[in-house]
Design an enzyme around this catalytic site. Structure first.
Site, PDB file in Angstrom:
ATOM      1  N   CYS A 120      29.978  93.073  59.329  1.00 46.11           N
ATOM      2  CA  CYS A 120      29.392  92.164  60.316  1.00 46.11           C
ATOM      3  C   CYS A 120      30.302  91.888  61.493  1.00 46.11           C
ATOM      4  O   CYS A 120      30.491  92.719  62.353  1.00 46.11           O
ATOM      5  CB  CYS A 120      29.026  90.839  59.667  1.00 46.11           C
ATOM      6  SG  CYS A 120      27.482  90.943  58.851  1.00 46.11           S
ATOM      7  N   HIS A 175      25.820  94.335  55.307  1.00 46.62           N
ATOM      8  CA  HIS A 175      26.273  93.403  54.282  1.00 46.62           C
ATOM      9  C   HIS A 175      25.324  93.548  53.098  1.00 46.62           C
ATOM     10  O   HIS A 175      24.823  94.618  52.853  1.00 46.62           O
ATOM     11  CB  HIS A 175      26.399  91.979  54.834  1.00 46.62           C
ATOM     12  CG  HIS A 175      25.126  91.362  55.315  1.00 46.62           C
ATOM     13  ND1 HIS A 175      24.710  91.461  56.622  1.00 46.62           N
ATOM     14  CD2 HIS A 175      24.180  90.655  54.684  1.00 46.62           C
ATOM     15  CE1 HIS A 175      23.567  90.815  56.758  1.00 46.62           C
ATOM     16  NE2 HIS A 175      23.213  90.322  55.596  1.00 46.62           N
TER      17      HIS A 175
END
Lengths: 447, 269
Positions: free
Chosen positions: B98, B212
């Site tokens: 991220c 993720h």
């Protein structure tokens, strides 16, 4: 309202009401959104016009967790006063849902006959709503990380709220949670620079402090200067007693003493919901005795600490839709487990639109709290294996009985069968899973 | 394998853990502990002495909200940045999801406000096209192509199987690679920018990705590769890991691949 507005409003209402009748008549659903959508097409400004007609004012309730429970308690308190209350009870909290709820209480020419509107509002649409609607009260419960795939981030949301609330008239009353630094800061700002009346609720009970800060925490940084906040103690997530060592920002003294208040249902989170509804009712002018009465007689909303008896077994459903919510439901279950009154839990993880399509949040939940005492955990839902994996990675005793059951009916049957007659089965579902499991348990649909 | 131990550095745990990113830490920690490898989790944050950055054997970094990311980027400069950079250049493995890849890149241009300079370790830039442009959100599947990672993973798989990663992406920023290897090729989802078909970046033994989920629990092979690489770097010898029961991860992968109509990519369980 001018003449043309009146006619168009009348037409919008008539058509929307017909739609409701058709949808319900044909059993197409509960018509909680569609009538609003149609009425809005006919009259784009229908919502502010409806707001104006609520006799004593509209109360908006925003926040990540607790909107429904708080609304229902507030509604019960206001109804004891003999007031008519309109509430978007189905939880449809986007614009069309709000219109539909208000329309339901209008007559055929568009006259709304109600004293108070209690509207649960999605955190993201509050700014849009406040562009042309004028609520009398705004109640901000908390801001946690919830479904980031839909909502963006906590900081961004609070910034947008501030911008949207600041221009409202001075007679608007804003009630905020002082224990939530972001909202306390919002309240301070509004009180200082915008002139609205701001009231604060919060806990003053160090005996309820958590031993350690939970992982699913968003804002432990000062919303004013960005420094790390000093916490004397934390009640849940980032809600607590705090000061900023750098700029002096600190929690406001709550406008009520939580030690003098009872609470509804179970769990610290419901203590907050009680205080929020209680303080707002006090602002409206309801007496303490009547408020206490409502608190004592309050029954849970569906799926929120709701208790059922199924095949002779006691079942409690605890909606668990985001990390903070689930940490709190687990905390409540953990205490009951420790008393030897529950050894079986059913955890259901779905990833549909109302749940949020991203299930990574389960890794922010302190799941080991649920499994550290062993017992039986049954997992189910669209993302059953993701939840199973989460539990596998949570330190647990070797004799933990983990049952992975993708079929929900089977999972429910197994959970009930495993539960001893003297114990409570706890079901922890996400939102859509809660609707499903409730339907299986009661044989009835809710929405 | 109790003769081994690892120090796991976790970048800014309280600031950079937005999307269940600690799942990556939990996963590495447990997979080591199940094998008897001792693990110490070392937070690398504002309070950490820069020298501590030199003591870790594997690094994990997660995602942050914009304001938190700014706090991190202000702190991760000077000696701390130099230590981290030289560690990763030396081949210490890491996984950065991220916000972390943006941190390791040259700069990040947020939707509002000023450009934020990154560590410059990876030749990539990230630009946020503004809050009115939809975010890249959804389940993501990609084939790992970076060398030597992809070859190492193939060796761990059955003959002929492709190394496939599964995750969830949710990012507003769009990342564009310069002179750096992509991590893999997108099969389903957006990847770095939704345009060029690449996902993530790979430098020495550092994995940067938008995926993720968290990444590692559902991609245990990547987790084991990180552990193995960390041990090899530390003890300067090839170390074979004992195998673990990954049936639940395999089932979770198969269920998602089936839903995404990619059942042929699933491993046999």
């Amino acid at each position: 309202m001018n003449g043309l507005d009146r006619i168009r409003l009348g037409a919008a209402v008539a058509i929307a009401k017909t739609t409701t009748a058709i949808v319900k008549g044909l059993k197409l659903g509960a018509a909680s959104v569609l009538p609003g959508s149609i009425a809005r097409r006919i009259h784009p400004h229908i919502l502010p016009l409806l707001f104006e007609q609520v006799r004593l004012g509209v109360i908006l309730i925003v926040g990540t967790n607790g909107k429904t429970t708080t609304s229902l308690l507030l509604r019960e308190i206001l109804e004891t006063q003999g007031w008519r209350v309109t509430h978007n009870a189905t939880g449809a909290n986007l614009i069309n849902g709000l219109i539909t709820a208000l329309l339901a209480d209008t007559n055929l020419i568009g006259t709304l006959r109600t004293d108070y509107g209690i509207l649960e509002v999605d955190e993201n649409i509050l700014p849009l709503l406040l562009k042309d609607c004028r609520p009398r009260y705004i109640l901000a419960l908390n801001l946690f990380r919830d479904q980031l795939d839909r909502y963006g981030e906590v900081d961004t949301i609070s910034r947008r709220w501030r911008k949207a609330i600041a221009p409202l008239p001075a007679e608007t009353v804003v009630v905020v949670n002082a224990d939530d630094p972001t909202l306390n800061y919002l309240g301070q700002n509004l009180a200082q620079s915008s002139g609205q009346t701001v009231r604060f609720f919060g806990l003053s009970e160090p005996k309820l402090y958590l031993k350690a800060i939970q992982h699913a925490v968003d804002s432990i940084y000062c919303p004013n200067c960005g420094a790390s906040l000093d916490y004397q103690g934390v009640y849940l997530s980032h809600l607590g007693d705090y000061t900023c060592p750098s700029c002096g920002f600190a929690k406001n003294q709550p406008d009520l003493d939580s030690n003098d208040w009872g609470q509804i249902l179970i769990g610290v989170y419901n203590k907050y919901n009680t205080l929020a509804a209680g303080l707002l009712a006090q602002e409206i002018g309801v007496g303490r005795a009547e408020i206490n009465q409502a608190i004592q007689s309050f029954k849970a909303a569906f799926g929120r600490a709701e208790e059922l008896t199924v095949q002779g077994k006691h079942v409690r459903i605890l909606l668990s839709k985001n990390p903070v919510g689930m940490n709190e439901t687990i905390r409540a279950v953990h205490d009951i487990q420790a008393q030897g009154q529950s050894s079986v839990s059913l955890v259901i993880l779905n990833d549909r639109i109302p749940d949020g399509t991203d299930v990574s949040w389960i890794w922010d939940v302190d799941m080991e709290q649920l499994v550290e005492q062993g017992g039986t955990i049954i997992v189910s839902g669209d993302r059953v294996f993701d939840m199973a994996l989460r539990i596998e990675y949570s330190p647990h005793p070797e004799d933990l009985n983990l049952i992975v059951e993708p079929d929900l009916q089977q999972a429910v049957d197994k959970a009930i069968a495993h539960t001893p007659a003297t114990e409570t089965l706890h079901i922890l579902p996400t939102y859509s899973a809660m609707l499903e499991v409730r339907k299986l348990l009661t044989g009835r649909e809710i929405l | 394998m109790s003769e081994f131990e690892l120090r796991l550095g976790w970048l800014y745990p309280t600031l950079m853990s937005t999307y269940g990113d600690r799942g990556n830490v939990i996963c590495l920690q447990q997979r080591c502990q199940w094998r008897g490898i001792a693990v110490t989790v070392v937070p690398l944050d504002q309070e950490t002495d820069p020298e501590t950055f030199k003591t870790v054997d594997v690094v994990v970094g997660g995602g942050a909200q914009d304001r938190q990311q700014e706090i991190v980027m202000r702190d991760l400069q000077g000696a701390k940045a130099d230590r981290l950079r030289s560690q990763l250049d030396a081949g210490i493995p890491g996984v950065f999801t991220c916000g972390s890849p943006q941190l390791l890149g040259k700069y990040y241009e947020p939707g509002e406000g000023q450009r934020i300079e990154g560590l410059g370790l990876l030749d990539l830039v990230t630009k946020h096209p503004g809050l009115n442009v939809p975010r890249c959100i959804g389940n993501v599947v990609f084939e790992l192509t970076a060398t030597p990672l992809a070859d190492d993973l193939k060796a761990m798989l059955e003959e002929g199987q492709k190394p496939i990663a599964i995750g969830f992406e949710n990012h507003g920023g769009r990342t564009y690679l310069g002179d750096v290897q992509p991590l893999g090729k997108v099969i389903k989802g957006y990847g770095n920018n939704g345009e060029d078909g690449w996902e993530g970046a790979f430098h020495r033994n550092a994995i940067a990705t938008y995926s993720h989920g968290p990444l590692l629990p559902k991609n245990p092979l990547i987790a084991d590769w990180l552990i193995q690489t960390a041990l090899r770097q530390k003890y300067q010898q090839a170390i074979e890991l004992t195998s673990l029961d990954d049936r639940l991860a395999t089932q979770a992968r198969a269920a998602l691949l089936k839903r995404l109509e990619l059942p042929t990519l699933a491993e046999k369980s």
